[in-house]
Design a protein around this motif. Structure first.
Motif, PDB file in Angstrom:
ATOM      1  N   PHE A 327       1.892  19.793  13.955  1.00 29.49           N
ATOM      2  CA  PHE A 327       2.396  18.763  12.781  1.00 29.49           C
ATOM      3  C   PHE A 327       2.754  19.780  11.435  1.00 29.49           C
ATOM      4  CE2 PHE A 327      -0.485  17.044  15.710  1.00 29.49           C
ATOM      5  CZ  PHE A 327      -0.230  15.552  15.647  1.00 29.49           C
ATOM      6  N   GLU A 328       3.390  19.487  10.603  1.00 29.07           N
ATOM      7  CA  GLU A 328       3.922  20.374   9.870  1.00 29.07           C
ATOM      8  C   GLU A 328       3.170  18.887   8.343  1.00 29.07           C
ATOM      9  OE1 GLU A 328       5.234  23.479   7.291  1.00 29.07           O
ATOM     10  OE2 GLU A 328       5.217  23.413   9.308  1.00 29.07           O
ATOM     11  N   ILE A 329       2.897  20.350   7.559  1.00 31.54           N
ATOM     12  CA  ILE A 329       1.937  18.868   6.577  1.00 31.54           C
ATOM     13  C   ILE A 329       2.969  19.006   4.893  1.00 31.54           C
ATOM     14  CG2 ILE A 329      -0.242  18.161   5.255  1.00 31.54           C
ATOM     15  CD1 ILE A 329      -1.098  19.364   8.209  1.00 31.54           C
ATOM     16  N   LYS A 330       3.265  18.411   4.454  1.00 30.03           N
ATOM     17  CA  LYS A 330       4.155  18.124   3.152  1.00 30.03           C
ATOM     18  C   LYS A 330       3.172  17.759   2.458  1.00 30.03           C
ATOM     19  CE  LYS A 330       7.228  21.315   4.958  1.00 30.03           C
ATOM     20  NZ  LYS A 330       7.664  22.833   4.361  1.00 30.03           N
ATOM     21  N   TYR A 331       3.064  18.734   0.981  1.00 33.36           N
ATOM     22  CA  TYR A 331       3.222  17.862  -0.109  1.00 33.36           C
ATOM     23  C   TYR A 331       3.966  17.748  -1.185  1.00 33.36           C
ATOM     24  CZ  TYR A 331       0.217  15.342  -4.160  1.00 33.36           C
ATOM     25  OH  TYR A 331      -0.248  14.336  -4.868  1.00 33.36           O
ATOM     26  N   SER A 332       5.542  16.374  -0.497  1.00 32.62           N
ATOM     27  CA  SER A 332       6.238  15.888  -0.191  1.00 32.62           C
ATOM     28  C   SER A 332       6.671  14.521   0.263  1.00 32.62           C
ATOM     29  CB  SER A 332       7.121  16.879   0.027  1.00 32.62           C
ATOM     30  OG  SER A 332       9.042  17.022   0.410  1.00 32.62           O
ATOM     31  N   LYS A 333       7.903  14.263  -0.781  1.00 31.37           N
ATOM     32  CA  LYS A 333       7.876  12.958  -0.420  1.00 31.37           C
ATOM     33  C   LYS A 333       9.609  12.779   0.387  1.00 31.37           C
ATOM     34  CE  LYS A 333       5.884   9.789  -3.880  1.00 31.37           C
ATOM     35  NZ  LYS A 333       5.768   9.182  -4.416  1.00 31.37           N
ATOM     36  N   THR A 334       9.760  14.146   0.375  1.00 27.11           N
ATOM     37  CA  THR A 334      11.006  14.413   0.677  1.00 27.11           C
ATOM     38  C   THR A 334      11.372  15.367   1.860  1.00 27.11           C
ATOM     39  OG1 THR A 334      11.687  15.728  -1.590  1.00 27.11           O
ATOM     40  CG2 THR A 334      13.119  13.051  -1.158  1.00 27.11           C
ATOM     41  N   PRO A 335      11.143  15.901   2.361  1.00 21.43           N
ATOM     42  CA  PRO A 335      10.607  17.160   3.298  1.00 21.43           C
ATOM     43  C   PRO A 335      12.021  17.393   4.312  1.00 21.43           C
ATOM     44  CG  PRO A 335       9.389  15.136   4.350  1.00 21.43           C
ATOM     45  CD  PRO A 335      10.063  14.671   3.122  1.00 21.43           C
ATOM     46  N   LYS A 336      12.789  18.745   4.663  1.00 22.40           N
ATOM     47  CA  LYS A 336      13.796  18.290   5.130  1.00 22.40           C
ATOM     48  C   LYS A 336      13.488  19.245   6.822  1.00 22.40           C
ATOM     49  CE  LYS A 336      16.651  19.427   1.387  1.00 22.40           C
ATOM     50  NZ  LYS A 336      15.463  18.989   0.175  1.00 22.40           N
ATOM     51  N   VAL A 337      14.495  18.997   7.660  1.00 26.40           N
ATOM     52  CA  VAL A 337      14.574  20.056   8.908  1.00 26.40           C
ATOM     53  C   VAL A 337      15.174  21.274   8.565  1.00 26.40           C
ATOM     54  CG1 VAL A 337      15.231  20.327  10.974  1.00 26.40           C
ATOM     55  CG2 VAL A 337      14.470  18.223  10.380  1.00 26.40           C
ATOM     56  N   ILE A 355       6.425  16.172  11.018  1.00 28.42           N
ATOM     57  CA  ILE A 355       6.270  16.604   9.659  1.00 28.42           C
ATOM     58  C   ILE A 355       5.631  15.210   8.271  1.00 28.42           C
ATOM     59  CG2 ILE A 355       7.756  17.251   7.690  1.00 28.42           C
ATOM     60  CD1 ILE A 355      10.315  17.212   9.297  1.00 28.42           C
ATOM     61  N   VAL A 356       4.039  15.531   8.188  1.00 26.78           N
ATOM     62  CA  VAL A 356       3.738  14.261   7.680  1.00 26.78           C
ATOM     63  C   VAL A 356       3.841  14.783   6.018  1.00 26.78           C
ATOM     64  CG1 VAL A 356       1.092  13.748   7.002  1.00 26.78           C
ATOM     65  CG2 VAL A 356       1.974  14.924   9.319  1.00 26.78           C
ATOM     66  N   TYR A 357       4.024  13.140   5.382  1.00 29.52           N
ATOM     67  CA  TYR A 357       4.779  13.744   5.285  1.00 29.52           C
ATOM     68  C   TYR A 357       4.278  12.762   3.661  1.00 29.52           C
ATOM     69  CZ  TYR A 357       8.480   9.792   5.209  1.00 29.52           C
ATOM     70  OH  TYR A 357       9.292   8.748   4.678  1.00 29.52           O
ATOM     71  N   GLN A 358       4.171  12.704   2.267  1.00 36.26           N
ATOM     72  CA  GLN A 358       3.641  11.392   1.492  1.00 36.26           C
ATOM     73  C   GLN A 358       4.328  10.035   0.743  1.00 36.26           C
ATOM     74  OE1 GLN A 358       1.233  11.422  -1.749  1.00 36.26           O
ATOM     75  NE2 GLN A 358       0.743  13.855  -1.652  1.00 36.26           N
ATOM     76  N   GLY A 359       5.610  10.319   2.100  1.00 37.54           N
ATOM     77  CA  GLY A 359       7.193   8.828   1.781  1.00 37.54           C
ATOM     78  C   GLY A 359       6.181   7.216   2.651  1.00 37.54           C
ATOM     79  N   LEU A 365      13.896  12.335  13.269  1.00 40.02           N
ATOM     80  CA  LEU A 365      14.996  12.940  12.409  1.00 40.02           C
ATOM     81  C   LEU A 365      15.596  13.234  13.411  1.00 40.02           C
ATOM     82  CD1 LEU A 365      13.165  15.034   9.197  1.00 40.02           C
ATOM     83  CD2 LEU A 365      14.312  12.724   9.367  1.00 40.02           C
ATOM     84  N   GLU A 366      15.469  13.720  14.405  1.00 34.87           N
ATOM     85  CA  GLU A 366      16.011  14.708  15.868  1.00 34.87           C
ATOM     86  C   GLU A 366      15.479  13.964  17.408  1.00 34.87           C
ATOM     87  OE1 GLU A 366      16.698  18.738  15.687  1.00 34.87           O
ATOM     88  OE2 GLU A 366      17.456  18.666  13.603  1.00 34.87           O
ATOM     89  N   GLU A 367      15.678  15.046  18.248  1.00 33.78           N
ATOM     90  CA  GLU A 367      14.996  13.719  19.183  1.00 33.78           C
ATOM     91  C   GLU A 367      13.792  13.919  19.455  1.00 33.78           C
ATOM     92  OE1 GLU A 367      15.077  15.358  24.410  1.00 33.78           O
ATOM     93  OE2 GLU A 367      16.284  15.801  22.850  1.00 33.78           O
ATOM     94  N   LYS A 368      13.399  15.489  19.091  1.00 34.04           N
ATOM     95  CA  LYS A 368      11.372  16.280  18.726  1.00 34.04           C
ATOM     96  C   LYS A 368      11.206  16.057  17.236  1.00 34.04           C
ATOM     97  CE  LYS A 368      11.058  18.424  23.139  1.00 34.04           C
ATOM     98  NZ  LYS A 368      10.870  19.248  24.317  1.00 34.04           N
ATOM     99  N   ILE A 369      11.348  15.913  16.578  1.00 29.15           N
ATOM    100  CA  ILE A 369      11.709  15.792  15.795  1.00 29.15           C
ATOM    101  C   ILE A 369      10.990  14.462  14.522  1.00 29.15           C
ATOM    102  CG2 ILE A 369      11.712  16.672  12.891  1.00 29.15           C
ATOM    103  CD1 ILE A 369      12.979  18.830  14.330  1.00 29.15           C
ATOM    104  N   GLN A 370       9.310  14.278  13.970  1.00 29.48           N
ATOM    105  CA  GLN A 370       9.803  12.786  13.439  1.00 29.48           C
ATOM    106  C   GLN A 370       8.427  12.612  12.313  1.00 29.48           C
ATOM    107  OE1 GLN A 370       6.337   9.406  14.763  1.00 29.48           O
ATOM    108  NE2 GLN A 370       8.450   9.217  15.823  1.00 29.48           N
ATOM    109  N   LEU A 371       9.524  12.296  11.264  1.00 31.93           N
ATOM    110  CA  LEU A 371       8.943  11.963  10.096  1.00 31.93           C
ATOM    111  C   LEU A 371       7.504  11.378  10.102  1.00 31.93           C
ATOM    112  CD1 LEU A 371      11.611  11.565   7.023  1.00 31.93           C
ATOM    113  CD2 LEU A 371      10.146  13.344   6.784  1.00 31.93           C
ATOM    114  N   LEU A 372       6.402  11.459   9.752  1.00 31.69           N
ATOM    115  CA  LEU A 372       4.507  10.958   9.650  1.00 31.69           C
ATOM    116  C   LEU A 372       4.618  10.255   8.358  1.00 31.69           C
ATOM    117  CD1 LEU A 372       3.330   9.211  11.962  1.00 31.69           C
ATOM    118  CD2 LEU A 372       1.843  11.433  12.206  1.00 31.69           C
ATOM    119  N   PRO A 373       4.692   8.811   7.749  1.00 32.29           N
ATOM    120  CA  PRO A 373       3.883   9.041   6.518  1.00 32.29           C
ATOM    121  C   PRO A 373       2.658   9.370   6.540  1.00 32.29           C
ATOM    122  CG  PRO A 373       5.596   7.224   7.246  1.00 32.29           C
ATOM    123  CD  PRO A 373       5.447   8.074   8.563  1.00 32.29           C
TER     124      PRO A 373
END
Length: 386
Positions: A327-337, A355-359, A365-373
């Protein structure tokens, strides 16, 4: 003020433990709702309450525990049990009697590590339920901001306004330092401990450096380490241990420290309402809050952070059912890989990287990478990935 929020998941877990064990312990920080939940369960069956904060109950059980407890039937609740550790050997004897009409429910504000005799004496006879302040799935995602700013202690979260909530947390900190820690065998001036706790708040989300704390407070490194362990055992501080493997990389090997309740963190930093939004600790506060939600939601003790001396870092690594989730935690609405994410997935052999984010959108985003609100943490149980 309404002071109770229906907590069906915890109630079901406690009922299950009561069926399976002669003794059940509900453990968690003071004022997180243990007594309320025990009273609710006690109202459903014949029950007797002993509160060891009440001088009369304390004296009764101190002087004639065997006589009193052996007569009880139904549900026997003992609140703040850590105040009388000598009860544990007696509870073992009573638990072994073939009396199916009696169950013990112990409530405590100290971890089994701080109450060593409980886990050792009652091994095989006791089930533990960890109760925390309110979680995101209990208050609803629409109240996420309020939960983060005020924290999850019922009286802080349900207070009528920000000022009342802040005042309750300041009073809680004072009572905890002046009275509660003394009951856990801490005989230190409250002022010294307050300084230590405020220093911890300023270090929230950083790697523990015993030497800096020892130097500032004028004590030895083993002393500050023991203080840290006691605050952790009283559920005030979370130490996230480092994960290190036999990789060809130099890795950091000291824990990261967090104040477990975001509301208490803000009070220790003297921040009211939404003042954290303008504070340099904003990112660290948010990271700690999200980590706490993930750990509670996943009910895991197998969690770590990872950092190499070359600067690769993962906020949270959870091991469950043989799978590794990052888990990567971002206080952001537009994180990038980033390239380092790919490196982390490869080095740690991750099954999934969130990638836990504010959106609002949940996206692969990729096979093993997911954006998680962050909103999804309330209902996310991660089962599909385990």
């Amino acid at each position: 003020i309404q002071m109770y929020l229906f907590r069906p998941e915890y109630e079901a877990e406690i009922r299950q433990m009561l069926l399976a064990n002669p003794v059940t312990a509900i453990l968690g920080p003071r004022q997180c709702g243990k007594t309320t939940i025990a009273q609710k369960l006690g109202a459903e069956m014949p029950s007797t309450f002993f509160d060891l904060e009440d001088p009369d109950d304390f004296e009764l059980l101190k002087n004639s525990a065997k006589q009193i407890l052996s007569q009880q039937t139904g549900l026997v609740v003992i609140d703040e049990v850590q105040r009388l550790p000598e009860l544990f050997p007696l509870l073992r004897v009573l638990a072994d009697q073939q009396n199916l009409d009696r169950k013990f429910l112990l409530l405590g504000s100290a971890s089994p590590e701080l109450m060593r005799n409980s886990s050792e004496t009652l091994a095989g006879r006791i089930g533990f339920v960890d109760l925390t302040g309110f979680r995101l799935d209990e208050v609803g995602v629409e109240n996420l901001s309020s939960l983060w700013l005020k924290g999850g202690f019922p009286r802080s979260y349900l207070a009528e306004d920000d000022q009342q909530s802040y005042q309750w947390r300041q009073d809680f900190i004072r009572t905890f330092l002046e009275r509660d820690l003394g009951q856990l065998g801490f005989n230190l001036p409250a002022q010294t401990l307050r300084r230590f706790w405020i220093m911890l708040a300023h270090y929230h989300g950083q790697i523990w450096k015993a030497s800096e704390f020892a130097r500032s407070l004028g004590v030895s490194e083993p002393t500050v380490k023991s203080w840290l362990d006691i605050l952790s055992g009283a559920y005030m501080v979370r130490q996230v241990q480092p994960w290190y493997e036999n990789l060809q990389k130099r890795q950091v090997k000291a824990p990261k420290i967090f104040i477990r309740d975001s509301g208490l963190l803000h009070a220790l930093l003297s921040l009211q309402g939404s003042e954290i939004q303008m504070n340099p600790k904003l990112g660290a506060s948010w990271e700690g809050f999200v980590i706490e939600q993930i750990i509670r939601r996943m009910k895991t003790r197998d969690y770590y952070y990872w950092r190499t001396h070359a600067g690769l870092e993962l906020d949270l690594l959870v091991m469950k059912n043989g799978k590794r989730l990052g888990f990567e935690i971002k206080y952001s609405k537009t994180p990038k890989v980033t390239r380092s994410m790919h490196q982390i997935i490869e080095d740690l052999k991750l099954d999934m990287f969130f990638i836990v984010y504010q959106g609002k959108h949940r996206l692969n985003l990729e096979e093993k990478i997911q954006l998680l609100p962050v909103n999804e943490l309330g209902k996310q149980n991660f089962e599909p990935y385990l």
